[in-house]
Design a protein around this motif. Structure first.
Motif, PDB file in Angstrom:
ATOM      1  N   ASN A  46      -3.963  -1.328  12.106  1.00 17.65           N
ATOM      2  CA  ASN A  46      -4.328  -2.275  13.169  1.00 17.65           C
ATOM      3  C   ASN A  46      -4.242  -3.750  12.739  1.00 17.65           C
ATOM      4  N   LYS A  47      -3.561  -4.016  11.616  1.00 18.67           N
ATOM      5  CA  LYS A  47      -3.387  -5.387  11.143  1.00 18.67           C
ATOM      6  C   LYS A  47      -1.917  -5.777  11.288  1.00 18.67           C
ATOM      7  N   VAL A  48      -1.673  -6.887  11.988  1.00 20.56           N
ATOM      8  CA  VAL A  48      -0.310  -7.359  12.234  1.00 20.56           C
ATOM      9  C   VAL A  48       0.046  -8.430  11.216  1.00 20.56           C
ATOM     10  N   THR A  49       1.242  -8.291  10.606  1.00 23.05           N
ATOM     11  CA  THR A  49       1.707  -9.253   9.610  1.00 23.05           C
ATOM     12  C   THR A  49       3.155  -9.624   9.910  1.00 23.05           C
ATOM     13  N   LEU A  50       3.446 -10.913   9.910  1.00 21.49           N
ATOM     14  CA  LEU A  50       4.820 -11.396  10.058  1.00 21.49           C
ATOM     15  C   LEU A  50       5.600 -10.983   8.816  1.00 21.49           C
ATOM     16  N   ILE A  51       6.790 -10.404   8.992  1.00 19.00           N
ATOM     17  CA  ILE A  51       7.560  -9.935   7.828  1.00 19.00           C
ATOM     18  C   ILE A  51       8.989 -10.450   7.867  1.00 19.00           C
ATOM     19  N   LYS A  52       9.614 -10.398   6.705  1.00 18.71           N
ATOM     20  CA  LYS A  52      11.047 -10.628   6.563  1.00 18.71           C
ATOM     21  C   LYS A  52      11.612  -9.368   5.919  1.00 18.71           C
ATOM     22  N   PHE A  53      12.895  -9.090   6.169  1.00 15.63           N
ATOM     23  CA  PHE A  53      13.522  -7.905   5.596  1.00 15.63           C
ATOM     24  C   PHE A  53      13.929  -8.199   4.150  1.00 15.63           C
ATOM     25  N   THR A  54      13.032  -7.882   3.219  1.00 12.28           N
ATOM     26  CA  THR A  54      13.302  -8.078   1.791  1.00 12.28           C
ATOM     27  C   THR A  54      12.810  -6.854   1.035  1.00 12.28           C
ATOM     28  N   SER A  55      13.297  -6.696  -0.201  1.00 18.29           N
ATOM     29  CA  SER A  55      12.850  -5.555  -1.007  1.00 18.29           C
ATOM     30  C   SER A  55      11.377  -5.703  -1.382  1.00 18.29           C
ATOM     31  N   SER A  56      10.911  -6.943  -1.582  1.00 21.45           N
ATOM     32  CA  SER A  56       9.491  -7.112  -1.944  1.00 21.45           C
ATOM     33  C   SER A  56       8.576  -6.779  -0.756  1.00 21.45           C
ATOM     34  N   THR A  57       8.985  -7.128   0.469  1.00 18.85           N
ATOM     35  CA  THR A  57       8.193  -6.751   1.655  1.00 18.85           C
ATOM     36  C   THR A  57       8.127  -5.232   1.765  1.00 18.85           C
ATOM     37  N   LEU A  58       9.280  -4.579   1.581  1.00 18.54           N
ATOM     38  CA  LEU A  58       9.322  -3.117   1.675  1.00 18.54           C
ATOM     39  C   LEU A  58       8.430  -2.488   0.611  1.00 18.54           C
ATOM     40  N   GLU A  59       8.473  -3.033  -0.584  1.00 15.77           N
ATOM     41  CA  GLU A  59       7.649  -2.517  -1.682  1.00 15.77           C
ATOM     42  C   GLU A  59       6.161  -2.675  -1.380  1.00 15.77           C
ATOM     43  N   ASP A  60       5.787  -3.845  -0.851  1.00 19.89           N
ATOM     44  CA  ASP A  60       4.378  -4.082  -0.488  1.00 19.89           C
ATOM     45  C   ASP A  60       3.898  -3.072   0.552  1.00 19.89           C
ATOM     46  N   LEU A  61       4.743  -2.796   1.539  1.00 21.29           N
ATOM     47  CA  LEU A  61       4.352  -1.903   2.635  1.00 21.29           C
ATOM     48  C   LEU A  61       4.293  -0.443   2.208  1.00 21.29           C
ATOM     49  N   THR A  62       5.147  -0.064   1.262  1.00 25.10           N
ATOM     50  CA  THR A  62       5.321   1.367   0.961  1.00 25.10           C
ATOM     51  C   THR A  62       4.982   1.725  -0.489  1.00 25.10           C
ATOM     52  N   SER A  63       4.175   0.944  -1.140  1.00 31.87           N
ATOM     53  CA  SER A  63       3.914   1.114  -2.580  1.00 31.87           C
ATOM     54  C   SER A  63       3.364   2.503  -2.946  1.00 31.87           C
ATOM     55  N   ASP A  64       2.658   3.156  -2.015  1.00 37.15           N
ATOM     56  CA  ASP A  64       2.093   4.471  -2.325  1.00 37.15           C
ATOM     57  C   ASP A  64       3.149   5.573  -2.425  1.00 37.15           C
TER      58      ASP A  64
END
Length: 197
Positions: free
Chosen positions: A145-163
């Protein structure tokens, strides 16, 4: 069709271009809040007001607040339904605006479109400059339920899917994905959502 109201889509007369998202009208399907589905031959998004509009018998009308999902058919809708664009109003928890939904699940990715006139209108007698409609596409992730502005980068993907980093890294390598490309980024998020149940 008494479901829809009002006449519509006025461009800013001092601006070049159109407030509409698509240059050409699209066909699609509307799902109303009562789950009734209606096919529409000519539909578009007035991105300056976040309102869907449709054309019928030469007049343009807008949808009132009883549409909950708009499906814009892709070029190859019949052979590849994944090419359809899905817009929903109930995705962004902070606003009831229409957003395009790219992925849903543990991580939801959506885009808000905004088109507004930019620049100055001026004339010095020789040269006239006009304002032009500019399109802004803002992509967001929705997690817990938390909205975050994102850009398509490998670091964004890593932050979102680290588990699920190892499984995701393998998937990205096996499919030769370039996550800076929106389509590949979304593919990785959809994979993550599938393995995260």
């Amino acid at each position: 069709m008494s479901h829809f109201g009002g006449i519509i889509a006025k461009s800013d007369k001092d601006a070049e271009g159109s407030p509409l998202l698509f240059d050409n009208w699209k066909s699609g399907e509307i799902t109303l809040t009562n789950n009734q589905k209606i096919s529409v031959e000519k539909i578009n998004l007035d991105a300056s007001r976040d309102v869907f509009v449709y054309e019928k018998n030469g007049s343009v009308y807008e949808f009132t607040d009883n549409a909950k999902e708009i499906k814009i058919y892709g070029e190859d809708h019949h052979t590849n339904p994944d090419s359809d664009m899905i817009f929903r109003t109930y995705v962004n928890p902070s606003m009831a605006n229409f957003v395009q939904v790219f992925a849903e699940g543990k991580i939801t990715v959506f885009c808000e479109y905004n088109k507004k006139p930019e620049g100055e209108y001026s004339s010095n007698g020789f040269v006239t400059t006009t304002r032009k409609y500019e399109l802004y596409s803002n992509y967001y992730s929705l997690v817990n339920n938390k909205v975050t502005l994102i850009k398509f980068t490998s670091s964004t993907l890593e932050d979102l899917t680290s588990d699920k980093k190892d499984k995701l890294d393998t998937f990205i390598k096996e499919n030769k994905l370039k996550v800076k490309k929106g389509f590949d980024f979304i593919k990785a998020i959809k994979f993550y959502n599938n393995i995260s149940g």
